[in-house]
Every structure is written in structure tokens, then in C-alpha cells.
Write an enzyme that holds these catalytic residues in place. Sequence first.
Site, short mmCIF file in Angstrom:
data_model
loop_
_atom_site.label_atom_id
_atom_site.label_comp_id
_atom_site.label_asym_id
_atom_site.label_seq_id
_atom_site.Cartn_x
_atom_site.Cartn_y
_atom_site.Cartn_z
N ARG A 118 38.68 46.76 40.29
CA ARG A 118 39.42 47.55 41.28
C ARG A 118 40.91 47.36 41.07
NH1 ARG A 118 37.91 47.40 47.51
NH2 ARG A 118 39.30 45.63 47.44
N THR A 149 45.39 50.50 44.64
CA THR A 149 44.68 51.73 45.05
C THR A 149 43.22 51.47 45.40
OG1 THR A 149 43.98 52.18 42.80
CG2 THR A 149 46.10 53.09 43.47
N ASP A 175 37.88 37.63 48.58
CA ASP A 175 37.63 38.14 47.23
C ASP A 175 36.53 37.30 46.59
OD1 ASP A 175 37.82 38.41 44.31
OD2 ASP A 175 39.49 39.74 44.80
N ASP A 196 37.22 35.78 43.05
CA ASP A 196 38.22 34.71 43.09
C ASP A 196 37.62 33.44 43.70
OD1 ASP A 196 40.18 36.19 41.90
OD2 ASP A 196 41.23 36.69 43.75
C1 PRP Z 1 34.89 43.51 43.67
C2 PRP Z 1 33.40 43.45 43.90
C3 PRP Z 1 32.96 44.87 43.65
C4 PRP Z 1 34.14 45.65 44.17
C5 PRP Z 1 33.78 46.21 45.52
O1 PRP Z 1 35.19 43.46 42.34
O2 PRP Z 1 32.74 42.52 43.10
O3 PRP Z 1 32.73 45.14 42.29
O4 PRP Z 1 35.24 44.75 44.28
O5 PRP Z 1 34.79 47.04 45.99
P1 PRP Z 1 34.62 48.61 46.14
O6 PRP Z 1 33.32 48.84 46.83
O7 PRP Z 1 35.80 49.01 46.98
O8 PRP Z 1 34.66 49.22 44.78
P2 PRP Z 1 36.68 43.43 41.73
O9 PRP Z 1 37.08 44.80 41.28
O10 PRP Z 1 37.59 42.74 42.68
O11 PRP Z 1 36.52 42.63 40.39
P3 PRP Z 1 36.00 41.14 40.06
O12 PRP Z 1 34.52 41.16 40.28
O13 PRP Z 1 36.37 41.01 38.63
O14 PRP Z 1 36.70 40.16 40.95
N1 URA Z 2 35.92 42.93 46.70
C1 URA Z 2 35.85 41.68 47.22
O1 URA Z 2 35.66 40.71 46.48
N2 URA Z 2 35.93 41.55 48.55
C2 URA Z 2 36.12 42.59 49.38
O2 URA Z 2 36.21 42.40 50.61
C3 URA Z 2 36.22 43.87 48.82
C4 URA Z 2 36.11 44.01 47.48
#
Ligand code: PRP
Ligand code: URA
Length: 207
Positions: free
Chosen positions: A102, A106, A198, A201
Site C-alpha cells: 500500500r 494514498t 500495522d 511492522d
Molecule cells: C497491509 C496488509 C494488507 C493491506 C490491507 O499490507 O497486510 O495487505 O495492508 O490494506 P487494504 O485493505 O487497505 O489494501 P501493507 O501494504 O502495509 O504491506 P506489508 O504487508 O508489506 O506491511
Molecule cells: N494494514 C495494516 O497493517 N493495518 C491496517 O490497519 C490497515 C492496513
Amino acid sequence: MSVHVVEHPLVHDALVTLRDARTQPEVFRRMAVRISLLLAAEATRDLPASPVTVQTPLAPAEGRRVSADVVVVPVLRAGLGMLDAILELIPGARVGHIGLQRNESTAVASQYYARFPDNLPSAYVVLVDPMLATGGSAVAALAVLKAAGASNIRIVCIVAAPDGVALVERLHPDVDIYTPVIDKSLNAQKYIVPGLGDFGDRLYGTV
Ligand code: PRP
Ligand code: URA
């Protein structure tokens, strides 16, 4: 589509530890595994099985063995925290990967990786991503999976938001969602509230 809200007390016990801001990565990873095992058991209730007969020390006994060709697809990176739990339950499963990130301002997901086993059209597919927030990542993952031939797909997540559920429902009405909870809302940064922060993280200590 059906949304299955999993009410098992052990699921919710693990969830509250994941939510707690004091939980450090070591315990967070352990709880992610525990909750994923329980959710995956619920999400695979319809897994096809074939009758078998085995010999106990006393007599023949009829039973069932899982006969489905299962493909587990974690969405990188956070979905990796759920993968081992599902492979523990279904050791014969094959694994596909989708990399989605993400954009921090945005919240739009962009794909950086996809690799699947070749049996997708006939497979029982379990898509795992802990957070279903806007649903952008989930619908992107579903579109990639379907373009690769998958048709029998369910999503397992750990926290969902109403927006994400509604988006999946609108664009992929054939896909069931398994989640312990649908939280109240998203904040301005599109994080789930109360959520758990997150997930990636917290799992990897990259805060
Ligand atoms: C997080 C999570 C989902 C996404 C959800 O990943 O693991 O994939 O956000 O958000 P959405 O429904 O608004 O798309 P992120 O993009 O933060 O990446 P990561 O898993 O590498 O931390
Ligand atoms: N991704 C995350 O890890 N947490 C949230 O709350 C939304 C997207």
C-alpha cells in the site's frame, strides 16, 4: 458471498493480545500463528475429503482423508505471518505468493510480485492477509488469482473493516471471507480502528 465471523474464544483471546500495543514481535508472531491455525480450521470446513478405511489395533475403522489440492496464497509481507500455521494444518498444500504494497499516502496497493503453482484452476485456494482495510489489496490479489485461473477461493484475515468487506462483496461476490471481527471504521490514513496497527511492522519489528 458470505462473511463468516469466527466467534471461538481462543481466537478472540489471541486477537486481544495482537491488538495490545504492548505486545512485542516475539509474542505477536506466536499469536499470529495461533489465531491463523484456528481461523484456517474454520475456513476449511468444506475441504473435500475421501472415505478411507484403516486398521486400528482392534478392528477396521472408517475415516476420511483430505483429498483437495490446496493452494495457500499469502499476501506479502504480512500474510507470511499466517502461512506456517496453515501449512501445519495442511502439510500437502502448495504455496503461491503475491507481493502487494500500500502506498503510505494514498493507501492504493501496487503489485510487485506474483508466483503461483500451476494447479490453480482446479485448486482449493486459501488467500491469507491479516488486514482487510480498504479492501484494495484483497481485490487486487483476487484479480491476479482469477486471471491465473483460480475460481475456488476464500480469504482468511485477522481484522476486517466494513469498507474492505463491502469492496470484496461488490467485486468478488463468489469469495467467502473468514474473520474474527469487523471493526468500526478506517482512520484518515486508512488504518483499521481500533485495529491493531500495522501488522507487518509489528510482526517484523520494523516500526
Ligand atoms: C497491509 C496488509 C494488507 C493491506 C490491507 O499490507 O497486510 O495487505 O495492508 O490494506 P487494504 O485493505 O487497505 O489494501 P501493507 O501494504 O502495509 O504491506 P506489508 O504487508 O508489506 O506491511
Ligand atoms: N494494514 C495494516 O497493517 N493495518 C491496517 O490497519 C490497515 C492496513
